[in-house]
Design a protein around this motif. Structure first.
Motif, PDB file in Angstrom:
ATOM      1  N   ARG A   8      42.050  23.053  44.390  1.00  0.00           N
ATOM      2  CA  ARG A   8      40.847  23.884  44.471  1.00  0.00           C
ATOM      3  C   ARG A   8      39.742  23.179  45.247  1.00  0.00           C
ATOM      4  O   ARG A   8      39.011  23.807  46.029  1.00  0.00           O
ATOM      5  N   ALA A   9      39.616  21.871  45.058  1.00  0.00           N
ATOM      6  CA  ALA A   9      38.577  21.130  45.762  1.00  0.00           C
ATOM      7  C   ALA A   9      38.770  21.189  47.277  1.00  0.00           C
ATOM      8  O   ALA A   9      37.789  21.200  48.034  1.00  0.00           O
ATOM      9  N   ILE A  10      39.990  21.243  47.708  1.00  0.00           N
ATOM     10  CA  ILE A  10      40.285  21.237  49.144  1.00  0.00           C
ATOM     11  C   ILE A  10      40.333  22.638  49.731  1.00  0.00           C
ATOM     12  O   ILE A  10      39.952  22.864  50.887  1.00  0.00           O
ATOM     13  N   ARG A  11      40.738  23.641  48.940  1.00  0.00           N
ATOM     14  CA  ARG A  11      40.979  24.965  49.502  1.00  0.00           C
ATOM     15  C   ARG A  11      39.960  26.038  49.136  1.00  0.00           C
ATOM     16  O   ARG A  11      39.748  26.986  49.903  1.00  0.00           O
ATOM     17  N   ALA A  12      39.313  25.947  47.984  1.00  0.00           N
ATOM     18  CA  ALA A  12      38.386  27.009  47.561  1.00  0.00           C
ATOM     19  C   ALA A  12      37.230  27.134  48.547  1.00  0.00           C
ATOM     20  O   ALA A  12      36.522  26.164  48.824  1.00  0.00           O
ATOM     21  N   GLY A  13      37.030  28.316  49.082  1.00  0.00           N
ATOM     22  CA  GLY A  13      35.954  28.561  50.031  1.00  0.00           C
ATOM     23  C   GLY A  13      36.207  28.032  51.424  1.00  0.00           C
ATOM     24  O   GLY A  13      35.333  28.125  52.290  1.00  0.00           O
TER      25      GLY A  13
END
Length: 382
Positions: A8-13
């Protein structure tokens, strides 16, 4: 599909640029956006105070990490605190604040918002009988409990779920300053808090090269009010600081693993040193907050504070003698920092109930080689 934290840190948004395919989304350094006709915007943006794609990407990323539905990226940690307080309270409202809280937060409440009609009660916010007594008092403008856990600078740990239950029984909201823990170690919204605030300058940015703040919520009504006030009063970060924040959050998990490992080793070393009279670190089994921290955190963080035997002058000498630990305010960057809270970050509360002991030093333990960090402290203490 439910992704893990690092994914999530790398891909979210972080959608690749649709025009060029760039893996890193563009930095939108623009103040305004062209319209196809009067009142006909091409997308969701018209003016960068109201919204900017880079800031939106950072907000989406942080909301995913904090398990919230909406995040707001501001120009500093203090502006995030001010936005959260003005959104949640009206004149006649009350804030219950811990004695051991960041000096800037205490200053904002007692020297700025007091004139706006906000009462500040400084007491133990961590589920005490005193908290119950304050919560039960009549109030006209709403009330909230402001929790730092771990706190700054004594690293007190608060049982977020217990405080939330107690506060909600009186119709009060709970705001948790999650700066010290970061969303990698602790998720206050999942534990019952109503609002999470961050100084993104610290662990979220992680490289001491941006100044910013953030608010995360999972309540639609609060989100709507925050959206209005953020735009109306201009509590926004620059697109460039938002872009730096995006970059920093991508490596949060790996950096925090190293911060925690190094801080644990430093705390254990200091705990046995004859020149140290007391160590504050929730990872130590002897620490009063150890059990709660073990229950609600994934690890114990990268901050350590300790009292130097010999008092104020000796503590200042030690802080000035380190070489790897840089003498500076702030925290959460990859480099290790040391500071004397009474004379630096908490100087604004000197002489008040929130004043800190003048033999106390606070360490932000970085990600350097642990042998070098311990040797540096050993030389300075010696």
């Amino acid at each position: 599909m439910e992704y893990g934290f690092s994914t999530r840190a790398i891909r979210a948004g972080q959608t690749p640029d649709p025009v060029t395919g760039a893996v890193v989304p563009p930095l939108y350094l623009t103040s305004t956006f062209v319209q196809d006709g009067v009142g006909r915007m091409r997308g969701d943006y018209e003016y960068s105070r109201a919204g900017n794609p880079t800031r939106t990407a950072a907000a989406t990323q942080l909301a995913a990490l904090e398990q919230g539905t909406c995040a707001f990226i501001t120009g500093s940690g203090m502006s995030a605190a001010d936005l959260a307080l003005r959104t949640a309270l009206r004149p006649g409202g009350r804030v219950i604040l811990g004695q051991d809280a960041y000096g800037g937060t205490t200053r904002l409440l007692t020297q700025v918002l007091e004139s706006w009609g906000i009462e500040t009660v400084i007491t133990d916010p961590c589920g005490s009988q005193r908290l119950e007594e304050v919560l039960a008092r009549p109030v006209t403008g709403g009330q909230l409990v402001w929790v730092e856990t771990p706190s700054n600078p004594l690293l007190h740990v608060c049982d977020i779920a217990a405080v939330a239950q107690q506060a909600h029984a009186h119709g009060a909201r709970v705001v948790v300053d999650n700066t010290f823990a970061s969303p990698y170690l602790q998720n206050p919204l999942a534990l019952g808090a109503d609002v999470v605030v961050h100084s993104t300058t610290k662990y979220l940015g992680g490289h001491s090269d941006l100044v910013g703040g953030a608010i995360v919520v999972n309540d639609d009504d609060l989100a709507e009010r925050l959206t209005f006030l953020q735009n109306a009063a201009g509590y926004v970060s620059s697109p460039f600081d938002a872009w730096l924040l995006i970059r920093g959050m991508k490596t949060l998990s790996v950096r925090m693993d190293r911060h925690c490992a190094n801080a644990g080793a430093v705390a254990a070393f200091l705990d046995q040193h004859p020149r140290v009279s007391r160590v504050h670190y929730p990872g130590l089994e002897s620490d009063p907050g150890h059990d709660v921290a073990t229950r609600q955190m994934r690890a114990y963080g990268g901050m350590v504070s300790f009292h130097v035997a010999g008092g104020r002058e000796e503590s200042i000498r030690v802080a000035s003698a380190t070489k790897v630990f840089l003498l500076a305010e702030s925290l959460g960057g990859v480099e290790s920092l040391v500071e004397h809270p009474a004379a630096m970050t908490h100087a604004s509360v000197e002489g008040t109930a929130s004043a800190v002991d003048d033999d106390l030093l606070r360490l932000s333990v970085g990600i350097e080689d642990i042998d070098d960090l311990i040797a540096d402290l050993d030389r300075a203490l010696g």
